[in-house]
Scaffold this motif. Structure first.
Motif, PDB file in Angstrom:
ATOM      1  N   MET A 126     -68.473 -72.786  39.803  1.00 23.05           N
ATOM      2  CA  MET A 126     -68.621 -74.010  39.022  1.00 23.05           C
ATOM      3  C   MET A 126     -69.988 -74.673  39.208  1.00 23.05           C
ATOM      4  N   THR A 127     -70.816 -74.118  40.127  1.00 27.55           N
ATOM      5  CA  THR A 127     -72.161 -74.681  40.273  1.00 27.55           C
ATOM      6  C   THR A 127     -73.079 -74.211  39.150  1.00 27.55           C
ATOM      7  N   PHE A 128     -72.647 -73.158  38.400  1.00 31.24           N
ATOM      8  CA  PHE A 128     -73.453 -72.693  37.274  1.00 31.24           C
ATOM      9  C   PHE A 128     -73.230 -73.612  36.098  1.00 31.24           C
ATOM     10  N   LYS A 129     -74.315 -74.154  35.561  1.00 35.55           N
ATOM     11  CA  LYS A 129     -74.176 -75.061  34.418  1.00 35.55           C
ATOM     12  C   LYS A 129     -74.126 -74.238  33.137  1.00 35.55           C
ATOM     13  N   SER A 130     -72.937 -74.076  32.590  1.00 36.75           N
ATOM     14  CA  SER A 130     -72.818 -73.333  31.346  1.00 36.75           C
ATOM     15  C   SER A 130     -72.673 -74.309  30.188  1.00 36.75           C
ATOM     16  N   GLY A 131     -72.820 -73.799  28.950  1.00 38.89           N
ATOM     17  CA  GLY A 131     -72.670 -74.659  27.788  1.00 38.89           C
ATOM     18  C   GLY A 131     -71.221 -74.998  27.510  1.00 38.89           C
ATOM     19  N   SER A 133     -67.765 -76.486  28.465  1.00 38.08           N
ATOM     20  CA  SER A 133     -67.128 -77.350  29.454  1.00 38.08           C
ATOM     21  C   SER A 133     -66.061 -78.231  28.818  1.00 38.08           C
TER      22      SER A 133
ATOM     23  N   TYR B  50     -62.840 -80.517  40.458  1.00 37.81           N
ATOM     24  CA  TYR B  50     -62.691 -81.681  39.567  1.00 37.81           C
ATOM     25  C   TYR B  50     -62.973 -83.028  40.220  1.00 37.81           C
ATOM     26  N   SER B  52     -65.592 -84.530  40.932  1.00 39.31           N
ATOM     27  CA  SER B  52     -66.667 -85.330  40.345  1.00 39.31           C
ATOM     28  C   SER B  52     -66.392 -85.714  38.897  1.00 39.31           C
ATOM     29  N   ARG B  53     -65.334 -85.169  38.276  1.00 38.79           N
ATOM     30  CA  ARG B  53     -65.011 -85.482  36.872  1.00 38.79           C
ATOM     31  C   ARG B  53     -64.136 -86.734  36.838  1.00 38.79           C
TER      32      ARG B  53
END
Lengths: 133, 205
Positions: A126-131, A133, B50, B52-53
């Protein structure tokens, strides 16, 4: 090839000094040999309780006083939590007790490995910023 | 069984391990605990992701949690773990009355824990911070609520155990059940220590 004579790998160690009992008391490896606790006074339990209280207070004070930067602090309180888990397992849960080999330690070890993998890999991916979300 | 059976070798074993079949049930219960560990690991993973969401205007973990109730819950559960250890200690010394008394104390501390936790949850919900507010709150209530449900089940289990111990005394079956309950209770204590660390304390970092 399958000589059972002096093969160390298949050597059976019995906890009974008189040899195998036929009751499942044999152990296949020395590190899996069971060990039972018996004391006249519950010193171990008291040690476990005091130890867990001290570790909790240490973690609480460390966070309240912000003794370290965020990441270092997180590592410290996680280490303290692992210490508490070890106290519970070793003292209160009688980890070394079993009839014959302590196979539950192997099962539990596998569970812990998968648990750490599950949490660690989830956080990592989840540290990878994907488009998406 | 072709091998000779020696009666002496089992004489020194604790009562719950003297019967082979009962010992196997203890091994089986350890396997259950390993799978329960994976259930909690999944919920911890969800919470970690989650955390931080927190939605448009929060609350964040730091804004939501008060350490007071969490510390009270921790102390109650640590003490109940200790008294449960003393119950098993008394059981090993063949003291039926001591076993039942310490088990009852454990049960009452467990009730205190669940009561404190329910009041904590109700106070959050009263402020409008219920589980459908944000991904963080969903993950929080699922993780901590699952643990609370386990403790509640443990309390019901302890009640049935006390009734059995009073009726049947310390036999190979009742001591095995008590030993399994102790494993369950201490396991829940370990899970709580990680909830306290990962949820409450790390929320305040």
């Amino acid at each position: 090839m399958f000589n059972n004579g002096d093969n160390k790998r298949h050597k059976v160690i019995a906890i009974s000094p008189n040899g195998p009992t036929g009751n499942g008391d044999e152990v296949e490896a020395r590190f899996l040999a069971p060990h039972f606790e018996s004391d006249g006074f519950p010193w171990l339990q008291i040690f476990g309780y005091v130890g867990s209280l001290l570790l909790t207070i240490a973690a609480l004070l460390a966070v309240v006083d912000h003794i370290l930067p965020a990441f270092g602090l997180l590592v410290v309180i996680l280490v303290l939590a692992v210490g508490q888990a070890a106290l519970q397992l070793g003292i209160f849960m009688h980890l070394r007790e079993s009839r014959g080999s302590t196979w539950h330690i192997v099962t539990l070890g596998l569970g812990i490995v998968i648990a750490i993998g599950l949490v660690g890999m989830s956080m990592w991916i989840m540290t990878f910023k994907s488009g998406v979300s | 069984m072709n091998l000779p059976v020696e009666p002496d070798s089992t004489a020194k074993l604790p009562l719950e391990f003297t019967d082979n079949h009962e010992s196997l049930k203890i091994l089986g219960f350890w396997s259950f605990l390993a799978t329960d560990l994976l259930l909690f690991a999944s919920l911890f993973a969800v919470y970690a992701v989650y955390q931080s969401r927190v939605g448009m205007q929060g609350p964040s973990p730091d804004q939501l949690f008060k350490l007071g109730p969490a510390v009270v819950e921790t102390l109650l559960l640590l003490t109940s773990s200790f008294t449960c250890g003393l119950a098993v200690y008394q059981m090993r010394r063949n003291h039926k009355r001591g076993t039942i008394i310490w088990l009852a104390v454990t049960l009452l501390l467990g009730v205190g824990f669940v009561t404190t936790e329910v009041r904590e949850f109700v106070s959050y919900i009263a402020m409008g911070d219920s589980w459908h507010h944000s991904a963080f709150l969903s993950a929080f209530f699922t993780l901590v609520g699952t643990h609370g449900a386990h403790v509640t089940f443990g309390i019901l289990w302890a009640i049935t155990l006390i009734i059995q111990l009073m009726g049947r005394g310390l036999t190979t079956v009742t001591t095995r059940k008590m030993y399994m309950f102790a494993l369950y209770w201490h396991f829940l204590d370990i899970i709580w220590v990680f909830i306290f660390t990962v949820v409450y304390l790390s929320g305040k970092i």
